[in-house]
Scaffold this active site. Structure first.
Site, mmCIF file in Angstrom:
data_model
loop_
_atom_site.group_PDB
_atom_site.id
_atom_site.type_symbol
_atom_site.label_atom_id
_atom_site.label_comp_id
_atom_site.label_asym_id
_atom_site.label_seq_id
_atom_site.Cartn_x
_atom_site.Cartn_y
_atom_site.Cartn_z
ATOM 1 N N LEU A 22 0.819 -1.227 -0.074
ATOM 2 C CA LEU A 22 0.017 -0.024 -0.273
ATOM 3 C C LEU A 22 0.997 1.146 -0.082
ATOM 4 O O LEU A 22 1.913 1.374 0.444
ATOM 5 C CB LEU A 22 -0.898 0.077 1.260
ATOM 6 C CG LEU A 22 -1.912 -0.812 1.401
ATOM 7 C CD1 LEU A 22 -2.769 -0.784 2.631
ATOM 8 C CD2 LEU A 22 -3.011 -0.825 0.440
ATOM 9 N N ASP A 23 0.537 2.300 -0.676
ATOM 10 C CA ASP A 23 1.222 3.470 -0.571
ATOM 11 C C ASP A 23 1.299 3.940 0.686
ATOM 12 O O ASP A 23 0.437 3.726 1.737
ATOM 13 C CB ASP A 23 0.643 4.672 -1.442
ATOM 14 C CG ASP A 23 0.479 4.376 -2.953
ATOM 15 O OD1 ASP A 23 1.506 3.541 -3.418
ATOM 16 O OD2 ASP A 23 -0.300 4.922 -3.809
ATOM 17 N N ARG A 24 2.323 4.748 1.199
ATOM 18 C CA ARG A 24 2.618 5.099 2.441
ATOM 19 C C ARG A 24 1.393 6.027 2.985
ATOM 20 O O ARG A 24 0.928 5.936 4.322
ATOM 21 C CB ARG A 24 3.764 6.097 2.540
ATOM 22 C CG ARG A 24 4.200 6.737 3.876
ATOM 23 C CD ARG A 24 5.428 7.580 3.482
ATOM 24 N NE ARG A 24 6.046 8.005 4.862
ATOM 25 C CZ ARG A 24 7.135 8.724 5.049
ATOM 26 N NH1 ARG A 24 7.791 9.032 4.210
ATOM 27 N NH2 ARG A 24 7.398 9.084 6.634
ATOM 28 N N THR A 43 -1.843 5.863 2.067
ATOM 29 C CA THR A 43 -2.969 5.028 1.963
ATOM 30 C C THR A 43 -3.261 4.161 3.288
ATOM 31 O O THR A 43 -2.085 3.526 3.623
ATOM 32 C CB THR A 43 -2.917 4.198 0.796
ATOM 33 O OG1 THR A 43 -2.659 4.976 -0.635
ATOM 34 C CG2 THR A 43 -4.377 3.190 0.426
ATOM 35 N N ARG A 45 -5.078 6.494 -8.270
ATOM 36 C CA ARG A 45 -4.543 7.626 -8.041
ATOM 37 C C ARG A 45 -4.409 8.331 -9.389
ATOM 38 O O ARG A 45 -5.122 9.332 -9.705
ATOM 39 C CB ARG A 45 -3.523 7.869 -7.217
ATOM 40 C CG ARG A 45 -3.175 7.585 -5.755
ATOM 41 C CD ARG A 45 -2.225 7.180 -5.023
ATOM 42 N NE ARG A 45 -1.382 8.795 -4.888
ATOM 43 C CZ ARG A 45 -0.374 8.685 -4.325
ATOM 44 N NH1 ARG A 45 0.243 7.685 -3.677
ATOM 45 N NH2 ARG A 45 0.062 10.018 -3.991
#
Length: 335
Positions: free
Chosen positions: A155-157, A159, A257
């Protein structure tokens, strides 16, 4: 320098620990356990020989210095339980001590095969790119006796939400196969700014990954990029915002995104692809509107087949309090 033997050997209690420069590397004989069985020998060595250059690993494989059950093998050999692997002496650079603080996170499921957590926003899943440590390093530090713990996906930081980790290699392999076959269903909540029209909308835009001038990883829509598909469902509509559920049909980097930004609907708080002026405005309260200081993207649900039981498993992470509070505020002020 340090001895590769520290992965499996023990220093005799009668000897004082030598200084790093005095450690003499030795041949190691490692017996393969069930969790390591099935791996290719090159991948196994790359994993256990931390700090050894990839080129050196393949050189010792080609030269026959690595043996399995006293016989020569090539890099394609798959390990079996009980195999005895001869690992030749190798020196690796001395690394600084582990600095990641042990930490636990909200657990959604834990058994002998899986650990599923609710990752908070602002925490990277692993160290690198200017981040000294992340979720995986913190969990390993807090569980020193864990024999195996690996990220199933990322997961993105910024998110938050459901993050799967495997406690057995067999579980990791099984879940990766489900991901490749499109059998693992991931759903996200995203708040966008703009007048979203459709109840259900497919976005199929090819995505190309590149590095920005400062070295940061970025993604853009480009004709020769990787095929990417997201399905968006409208959940709630406000005056100038819309709450969407994103259903991933492919799992590209920053897919949700970029698909939203390229469609004209930036995710609130997205500092890479978003509406920067809006983000700055939202950082501070304005009249009756409260401040909002994160990206509104949350992995709220994952469905998969459990690698041990074979049963369909759905796990959910509730929307974080700051996101719920912001939605209620939007509704209240009619924004």
């Amino acid at each position: 320098m340090k001895d590769l033997a520290r992965f499996s050997g023990k220093v005799p209690e009668s000897l004082s620990p030598p200084r790093p420069s005095e450690v003499q590397p030795q041949v190691q004989l490692v017996t393969i356990c069930d969790e390591d069985a099935g791996q290719r020998i090159d991948n196994y060595l790359l994993r256990v020989c931390k700090g050894v250059p990839k080129s050196h690993i393949y050189r010792i494989l080609r030269s026959g210095e690595v043996r399995v059950n006293k016989g020569r093998i090539d890099q394609m050999y798959r390990l079996a339980e009980g195999d005895i692997v001869r690992i030749p002496p190798m020196r690796v650079a001395e690394k600084s001590p582990q600095t990641a603080p042990g930490s636990e996170f909200t657990i959604l499921l834990e058994d002998n095969h899986l650990l599923v957590i609710d990752k908070p926003a602002g925490v990277a899943v692993h160290g690198g790119s200017g981040v000294s440590y992340g979720v995986i390093e913190q969990l390993r530090a807090s569980r020193p006796d864990a024999k195996f713990l690996e990220l199933v996906h990322r997961l993105d930081r910024d998110t938050s939400g459901v993050l799967l980790l495997a406690k057995k290699r067999s579980a990791l392999t099984n879940l990766h196969e489900q991901i490749r076959d499109g059998l693992l269903d991931k759903r996200y909540f995203a708040l966008v700014h703009g007048d979203w029209k459709n109840q259900k909308q497919h976005v199929k835009l090819p995505l190309f990954k590149y590095n920005a001038p400062e070295g940061e990883r970025r993604v853009r829509v480009q004709a020769d990029g990787l095929a990417s598909h997201t399905i968006f469902h409208l959940l709630r509509k406000f005056e100038t915002y819309a709450l969407l559920e994103a259903e991933l049909k492919t799992g590209r980097t920053h897919q949700i995104r970029v698909h939203l930004a390229s469609s004209g609907f930036a995710i609130v708080g997205d500092d890479k692809y978003g509406d920067f002026a809006l983000n700055r405005a939202l950082q501070k309260a304005d009249g009756d509107r409260i401040a909002f200081k994160r990206m509104f993207l949350h992995a709220h649900q994952v469905t998969f087949t459990h690698p041990e039981t074979g049963k369909a498993t759905t796990l959910k992470a509730s929307l974080p309090p700051e996101c719920e509070k912001f939605l209620k505020n939007l509704e209240k002020i009619g924004a």
